[in-house]
Design an enzyme around this catalytic site. Structure first.
Site, PDB file in Angstrom:
ATOM      1  N   CYS A  18       0.830  -1.207   0.000  1.00  0.00           N
ATOM      2  CA  CYS A  18       0.000   0.000   0.000  1.00  0.00           C
ATOM      3  C   CYS A  18       0.867   1.261   0.000  1.00  0.00           C
ATOM      4  CB  CYS A  18      -0.899   0.011   1.234  1.00  0.00           C
ATOM      5  SG  CYS A  18      -1.801  -1.533   1.452  1.00  0.00           S
TER       6      CYS A  18
HETATM    7  C1  BEZ Z   1       0.560  -5.004   2.143  1.00  0.00           C
HETATM    8  O1  BEZ Z   1      -0.148  -4.237   1.499  1.00  0.00           O
HETATM    9  O2  BEZ Z   1       1.750  -5.086   1.933  1.00  0.00           O
HETATM   10  C2  BEZ Z   1      -0.068  -5.811   3.218  1.00  0.00           C
HETATM   11  C3  BEZ Z   1      -1.441  -5.890   3.308  1.00  0.00           C
HETATM   12  C4  BEZ Z   1      -2.016  -6.642   4.300  1.00  0.00           C
HETATM   13  C5  BEZ Z   1      -1.241  -7.299   5.219  1.00  0.00           C
HETATM   14  C6  BEZ Z   1       0.118  -7.195   5.146  1.00  0.00           C
HETATM   15  C7  BEZ Z   1       0.713  -6.455   4.149  1.00  0.00           C
END
Ligand code: BEZ
Length: 159
Positions: free
Chosen positions: A48
């Site tokens: 993200c």
């Molecule tokens: C990520 O976007 O990297 C992520 C999303 C959910 C849990 C862990 C990491």
């Protein structure tokens, strides 16, 4: 799950304003506007933070040139985290950071993600949608681990 042609359900997000947290309704965000809304599992999580938000931030001007009024991101995080994430992402002037702290919006659109086993509780799936005057035009729900469907490049083909 919400789909193209549906109206975005009524909900209230929280945003960090100059004077602190303030509520913002879906009506205020979507009414009469062309809006890109993208959603993700968590502020500051690797995909993200390094990929999803920067993609929309860096192409914000191109989206605006194509008539997009607002780019907004939502996550099931509290408004203080979302405010700090907006600062850390250098995206405050380009993207609205909408805190969906109790997952009311994620539940209303049928796009929750259960990350209980990873110690993250109930979150939002990763997706993007193009919304015109409150009606969903396109919905891109991410099935994999990247941002191919829900990222800025794919959305650029849809606006
Ligand atoms: C990520 O976007 O990297 C992520 C999303 C959910 C849990 C862990 C990491």
């Amino acid at each position: 799950m919400i789909k193209a042609g549906d109206r975005v359900p009524n909900a209230t997000f929280t945003v960090m304003g100059a004077d602190g947290p303030k509520p913002v309704t879906t009506d205020e965000i979507f009414k009469g506007k062309k809006v890109i809304l993208f959603a993700l599992p968590g502020a500051f999580t690797p995909t993200c933070h390094r990929n999803h938000v920067p993609g929309f931030r860096d192409q914000a001007a191109a989206f605006k040139a194509k008539g997009v009024d607002t780019i907004a991101v939502t996550s099931v995080n509290d408004v203080f985290v979302m405010g700090a994430w907006a600062d850390a992402s250098n995206a405050k002037d380009k993207i609205e950071f909408l805190a969906d702290g109790s997952a009311a919006f994620a539940k209303a659109v049928g796009l929750t993600l259960d990350l209980e086993a990873r110690g993250m509780g109930l979150r939002s799936r990763r997706y993007s949608m193009l919304v015109e005057d409150g009606v969903v035009k396109t919905l891109n729900v991410e099935e994999g681990t990247g941002t191919e469907a829900s990222g800025a490049d794919n959305m650029m083909k849809q606006v």
